[in-house]
Write an enzyme that holds these catalytic residues in place. Structure first.
Site, mmCIF file in Angstrom:
data_model
loop_
_atom_site.group_PDB
_atom_site.id
_atom_site.type_symbol
_atom_site.label_atom_id
_atom_site.label_comp_id
_atom_site.label_asym_id
_atom_site.label_seq_id
_atom_site.Cartn_x
_atom_site.Cartn_y
_atom_site.Cartn_z
ATOM 1 N N TYR A 42 -7.992 0.502 0.934
ATOM 2 C CA TYR A 42 -9.106 1.569 1.595
ATOM 3 C C TYR A 42 -9.018 2.802 0.881
ATOM 4 C CZ TYR A 42 -5.693 3.832 4.698
ATOM 5 O OH TYR A 42 -4.522 4.810 4.978
ATOM 6 N N LYS A 73 -3.111 2.259 -1.938
ATOM 7 C CA LYS A 73 -3.306 2.435 -0.412
ATOM 8 C C LYS A 73 -3.883 1.235 0.183
ATOM 9 C CE LYS A 73 -6.238 6.435 1.677
ATOM 10 N NZ LYS A 73 -5.008 6.580 2.592
ATOM 11 N N GLU A 108 6.951 11.162 3.081
ATOM 12 C CA GLU A 108 5.637 11.814 3.354
ATOM 13 C C GLU A 108 5.384 11.562 4.838
ATOM 14 O OE1 GLU A 108 2.203 9.571 1.355
ATOM 15 O OE2 GLU A 108 3.367 7.675 1.506
ATOM 16 N N LEU A 127 1.843 8.127 -1.373
ATOM 17 C CA LEU A 127 0.689 7.943 -1.730
ATOM 18 C C LEU A 127 0.416 9.140 -2.670
ATOM 19 C CD1 LEU A 127 -1.681 6.314 -1.239
ATOM 20 C CD2 LEU A 127 -2.684 8.039 -0.011
#
Ligand code: PDD
Length: 286
Positions: A33, A149, A182, A207
């Protein structure tokens, strides 16, 4: 106003927008996505988001549902039909509909494509940014390819829920060596005592955030120093500033980590300046 969703070639009223029970996104989370900001009715950093989508697809050996140009047109049309001025557009591609079998479906199975758009409450977001947010820390428990992702977000769902239950808005993952990787849906940054910005370098463990990459341009334009390296929770708690970046939160000051204030517990000057100037460096589609 009724919302419209794009589903496999058709623009449908939101409540009628459905995918098949044997869609591999539903069965296996076999999909990827993107989330792109919409500002003044324009897509922000569309080119970079579509490039990252194509990379995610390629890493998972998944076919692209359509050309870059066609996908861009669907994104813009979905934004237009939903009359989103400020908000986000969500794009999801899965490996399509097929009889349940873990291995890839037969050649020729069409990927599924869903696009939705929704509005933000800009004033509410700015109010949150003016106060800053709290984050909690959680052990890194995701798979080894979070640079892709993927819609497979169960650890992120659980981490975000823990954050919410503890009155925080984000959770930072901490790897086995004690370093922050993250956030559950954002990249993590600090400003150290010397005023240097620090964020983890790209790799398979974070990411490659689009906001993160654009922010380097803002940082350079401000003449600020930066370093791509991991930082520990202790370093973050004693930092001058902390913040997160994402397409929906932009640059969001972090004022508490595991309940302890960062510096004086107010949003930092650098984070606030970077937030203010972000869109001057982002790409807006014409
Ligand atoms: N999340 N890291 C993770 C795990 C993310 O899910 C995101 C974005 C980011 C920041 O990437 P970008 O700057 O390109 O938005 C980093 C989106 C917004 C989401 O899942 O809603």
């Amino acid at each position: 106003m009724s919302r419209i969703a794009y589903v496999n070639g058709r623009y449908l009223p939101h409540r009628q927008a459905r995918v098949h029970v044997e869609d591999r996104g539903y069965q296996f989370a076999d999909g990827v996505y993107e989330v792109c900001e919409v500002r003044d009715g324009q897509l922000i950093d569309e080119r970079r988001h579509i490039a990252r989508l194509e990379r995610s697809l390629a890493e998972l050996k998944m076919a692209s549902p359509m050309s870059r140009a066609a996908l861009g047109a669907v994104l813009r049309e979905t934004v237009r039909r939903n009359r989103v001025n400020d908000g986000l557009v969500y794009v999801q591609v899965t490996r399509g509909v097929a009889r349940r079998d873990h291995a890839f479906p037969p050649p020729g199975t069409l990927p599924s494509l869903v696009v939705t758009a929704r509005r933000f409450d800009v004033a509410a977001n700015e109010k949150i940014a003016a106060e800053g947010i709290g984050v909690i820390t959680v052990p890194e428990d995701r798979w080894a390819r979070v640079d892709i992702k993927s819609v497979s977000l169960l650890p992120n769902v659980l981490a975000k829920q823990s954050a919410r239950e503890q009155g925080a808005r984000e959770a930072w993952y901490v790897d086995r060596d004690g370093y922050v990787t993250e956030g559950a849906s954002s990249n993590a940054w600090i400003v150290n005592r010397d005023g240097k910005l620090i964020t983890r370098a790209l790799g398979r463990d974070i990411l490659p955030g689009i906001t993160r990459s654009v922010l380097f341009d803002v940082i350079k334009a401000h003449g600020l120093q930066f370093e791509e390296r991991p930082f520990t929770v202790a370093e973050a708690q004693t930092a001058r500033e902390a913040f997160i970046t994402s397409a929906t939160q932009l640059v969001m000051p972090v004022v508490r980590i595991d309940g302890r204030p960062v510096a004086n517990g107010a949003p930092g000057l650098i984070a606030s300046a970077l937030r203010r100037d972000y869109h001057a460096y982002a790409e807006t589609a014409g």
